[in-house]
Design a protein around this motif. Structure first.
Motif, PDB file in Angstrom:
ATOM      1  N   TRP A  77       0.837  -1.211   0.000  1.00  0.00           N
ATOM      2  CA  TRP A  77       0.000   0.000   0.000  1.00  0.00           C
ATOM      3  C   TRP A  77       0.873   1.263   0.000  1.00  0.00           C
ATOM      4  O   TRP A  77       0.639   2.201  -0.763  1.00  0.00           O
ATOM      5  CB  TRP A  77      -0.907  -0.024   1.226  1.00  0.00           C
ATOM      6  N   LEU A  78       1.884   1.281   0.821  1.00  0.00           N
ATOM      7  CA  LEU A  78       2.768   2.441   0.900  1.00  0.00           C
ATOM      8  C   LEU A  78       3.525   2.657  -0.399  1.00  0.00           C
ATOM      9  O   LEU A  78       3.683   3.786  -0.856  1.00  0.00           O
ATOM     10  CB  LEU A  78       3.758   2.271   2.054  1.00  0.00           C
ATOM     11  N   SER A  79       3.994   1.564  -0.989  1.00  0.00           N
ATOM     12  CA  SER A  79       4.780   1.688  -2.212  1.00  0.00           C
ATOM     13  C   SER A  79       3.957   2.220  -3.378  1.00  0.00           C
ATOM     14  O   SER A  79       4.498   2.829  -4.299  1.00  0.00           O
ATOM     15  CB  SER A  79       5.385   0.330  -2.586  1.00  0.00           C
ATOM     16  N   CYS A  82       2.272   6.244  -1.523  1.00  0.00           N
ATOM     17  CA  CYS A  82       3.046   7.265  -0.805  1.00  0.00           C
ATOM     18  C   CYS A  82       4.424   7.473  -1.414  1.00  0.00           C
ATOM     19  O   CYS A  82       5.391   7.713  -0.701  1.00  0.00           O
ATOM     20  CB  CYS A  82       3.173   6.881   0.666  1.00  0.00           C
ATOM     21  N   ILE A  83       4.512   7.384  -2.728  1.00  0.00           N
ATOM     22  CA  ILE A  83       5.798   7.579  -3.397  1.00  0.00           C
ATOM     23  C   ILE A  83       6.257   9.022  -3.186  1.00  0.00           C
ATOM     24  O   ILE A  83       5.544   9.975  -3.500  1.00  0.00           O
ATOM     25  CB  ILE A  83       5.689   7.272  -4.900  1.00  0.00           C
ATOM     26  N   GLY A  84       7.445   9.186  -2.624  1.00  0.00           N
ATOM     27  CA  GLY A  84       7.998  10.510  -2.413  1.00  0.00           C
ATOM     28  C   GLY A  84       7.350  11.292  -1.288  1.00  0.00           C
ATOM     29  O   GLY A  84       7.621  12.481  -1.130  1.00  0.00           O
ATOM     30  N   ALA A  85       6.517  10.640  -0.498  1.00  0.00           N
ATOM     31  CA  ALA A  85       5.828  11.335   0.586  1.00  0.00           C
ATOM     32  C   ALA A  85       6.775  11.625   1.745  1.00  0.00           C
ATOM     33  O   ALA A  85       7.776  10.940   1.935  1.00  0.00           O
ATOM     34  CB  ALA A  85       4.641  10.508   1.074  1.00  0.00           C
ATOM     35  N   HIS A  86       6.434  12.643   2.514  1.00  0.00           N
ATOM     36  CA  HIS A  86       7.199  12.997   3.713  1.00  0.00           C
ATOM     37  C   HIS A  86       7.157  11.824   4.699  1.00  0.00           C
ATOM     38  O   HIS A  86       6.131  11.144   4.815  1.00  0.00           O
ATOM     39  CB  HIS A  86       6.578  14.245   4.351  1.00  0.00           C
ATOM     40  N   PRO A  87       8.247  11.575   5.420  1.00  0.00           N
ATOM     41  CA  PRO A  87       8.273  10.453   6.366  1.00  0.00           C
ATOM     42  C   PRO A  87       7.111  10.469   7.356  1.00  0.00           C
ATOM     43  O   PRO A  87       6.577   9.415   7.703  1.00  0.00           O
ATOM     44  CB  PRO A  87       9.618  10.636   7.075  1.00  0.00           C
ATOM     45  N   ARG A  90       4.089   9.176   5.532  1.00  0.00           N
ATOM     46  CA  ARG A  90       4.216   7.735   5.316  1.00  0.00           C
ATOM     47  C   ARG A  90       3.876   6.962   6.589  1.00  0.00           C
ATOM     48  O   ARG A  90       3.197   5.937   6.537  1.00  0.00           O
ATOM     49  CB  ARG A  90       5.636   7.384   4.860  1.00  0.00           C
ATOM     50  N   GLN A  91       4.323   7.478   7.720  1.00  0.00           N
ATOM     51  CA  GLN A  91       4.042   6.797   8.972  1.00  0.00           C
ATOM     52  C   GLN A  91       2.546   6.822   9.287  1.00  0.00           C
ATOM     53  O   GLN A  91       1.975   5.822   9.745  1.00  0.00           O
ATOM     54  CB  GLN A  91       4.825   7.455  10.113  1.00  0.00           C
ATOM     55  N   ARG A  92       1.900   7.958   9.020  1.00  0.00           N
ATOM     56  CA  ARG A  92       0.453   8.047   9.268  1.00  0.00           C
ATOM     57  C   ARG A  92      -0.320   7.109   8.349  1.00  0.00           C
ATOM     58  O   ARG A  92      -1.279   6.457   8.769  1.00  0.00           O
ATOM     59  CB  ARG A  92      -0.018   9.484   9.087  1.00  0.00           C
ATOM     60  N   GLU A  93       0.098   7.042   7.081  1.00  0.00           N
ATOM     61  CA  GLU A  93      -0.583   6.171   6.135  1.00  0.00           C
ATOM     62  C   GLU A  93      -0.344   4.696   6.473  1.00  0.00           C
ATOM     63  O   GLU A  93      -1.233   3.866   6.319  1.00  0.00           O
ATOM     64  CB  GLU A  93      -0.118   6.476   4.714  1.00  0.00           C
ATOM     65  N   ARG A  94       0.860   4.386   6.925  1.00  0.00           N
ATOM     66  CA  ARG A  94       1.158   3.017   7.347  1.00  0.00           C
ATOM     67  C   ARG A  94       0.247   2.615   8.507  1.00  0.00           C
ATOM     68  O   ARG A  94      -0.350   1.536   8.511  1.00  0.00           O
ATOM     69  CB  ARG A  94       2.623   2.878   7.763  1.00  0.00           C
ATOM     70  N   SER A  95       0.134   3.519   9.468  1.00  0.00           N
ATOM     71  CA  SER A  95      -0.717   3.244  10.630  1.00  0.00           C
ATOM     72  C   SER A  95      -2.175   3.105  10.220  1.00  0.00           C
ATOM     73  O   SER A  95      -2.885   2.203  10.695  1.00  0.00           O
ATOM     74  CB  SER A  95      -0.568   4.374  11.657  1.00  0.00           C
TER      75      SER A  95
END
Length: 231
Positions: A77-79, A82-87, A90-95
Motif C-alpha cells: 500500500w505504501l509503495s 506514498c511515493i515521495g511522501a514525507h516520512p 508515510r508513517q500516518r498512512e502506514r498506521s
C-alpha cells in the motif's frame, strides 16, 4: 448502505465485486452505526478493497490465510500510494492501513467467536484511577448503558495517551487533551463527540478531586465547532 457514501454505481460494483465485498459493506455499515464520520469511512473502505485485490492476486480467498498477509499488504500500500511522501505522512498512512485491516478483522471477521471467548475487558485507567467507575456507579448513580459509553470513550483516550507517550495521568495537560479531542473529531460525528467530551470532563473532574491533577481543566474541554456538520 454503500450508497450513503459512494455516488457512482461503478464504485459500488467494484467494491461488491471483490471477494470481501459483503464483509466490507458490513464493516462500513457497522462504522456508520457506531458514529464514524462519512469521511473516515470513505478513507477506510478503499484500503480494504485494495487488501481484497492484494490477496486475490495471490489466489488467497480464505480470511484466516489472508490475515497473515496484512504486513505485506501495508508495505504494498505504501509503495503504491506514498511515493515521495514525507516520512511523517508515510508513517500516518502506514498506521491507517494496518489499523484499518486489523480493525476490520476484529470487528467483522472474528466478531462472534472472539467475543464468546474473550474475557471481559478491564475498565480503562483501572490502575491509574481505580475508583472512577465505582464513583460513577455509586455516587453518580449511572446506568450500565451509560457506563458502557464511558468505557468506550475512555479506552479511546487511553490508546491516544499511549500513542503520544503520556503514561502518567499526573502529567496530563490541556494541550494533550485538546490534541485528543481534535484527532478524534476527524474520525467520529458530532453527536459522538458530545458524549465523548462529557465523559472526558467528568473523568478530569474526578482526577482533580482525587489529587491526580494539580488544576481542574475539565471546563476547558471544548468540541471543535467546525465538526458540527460532520455526518
Amino acid at each position: 448502505m454503500l450508497e450513503r457514501f459512494f455516488l457512482k454505481p461503478r464504485t459500488i460494483d467494484r467494491i461488491m465485486g471483490s471477494w470481501l465485498g459483503k464483509d466490507i459493506e458490513l464493516y462500513a455499515s457497522t462504522l456508520f452505526e457506531t458514529g464514524y464520520s462519512a469521511r473516515s469511512i470513505l478513507r477506510r473502505v478503499p484500503i480494504l478493497v485494495q487488501f481484497a485485490d492484494f490477496t486475490d492476486t495471490r489466489r488467497i480467498h480464505d480470511l484466516s490465510l489472508a490475515e497473515s498477509l496484512i504486513d505485506s499488504f501495508v508495505d504494498h500500500w505504501l509503495s503504491s500510494h506514498c511515493i515521495g511522501a514525507h516520512p511523517g505522512l508515510r508513517q500516518r498512512e502506514r498506521s491507517l492501513a494496518r489499523c484499518t485491516v486489523r480493525h476490520f478483522y476484529s470487528l467483522i471477521v472474528w466478531k462472534s467467536d472472539y467475543q464468546k471467548r474473550k474475557a471481559p475487558a478491564a475498565d480503562p485507567f483501572v490502575v491509574e484511577a481505580p475508583g472512577f467507575f465505582s464513583y460513577l456507579r455509586e455516587e453518580r448513580g449511572l446506568r450500565p448503558e451509560t457506563l458502557y459509553q464511558y468505557r468506550h470513550h475512555l479506552r479511546r483516550f487511553a490508546v491516544y495517551l499511549g500513542h503520544v507517550g503520556c503514561a502518567d495521568l499526573r502529567l496530563l495537560s490541556l494541550p494533550v487533551v485538546t490534541g485528543f479531542i481534535t484527532t478524534t473529531a476527524q474520525e467520529v460525528n458530532y453527536s459522538v463527540m458530545v458524549g465523548l467530551a462529557s465523559s472526558l470532563r467528568v473523568f478530569l473532574q474526578y482526577l482533580r478531586r482525587e489529587g491526580l491533577l494539580e488544576r481542574d481543566i475539565s471546563k476547558l474541554v471544548e468540541i471543535p465547532q467546525r465538526y458540527r456538520l460532520v455526518v
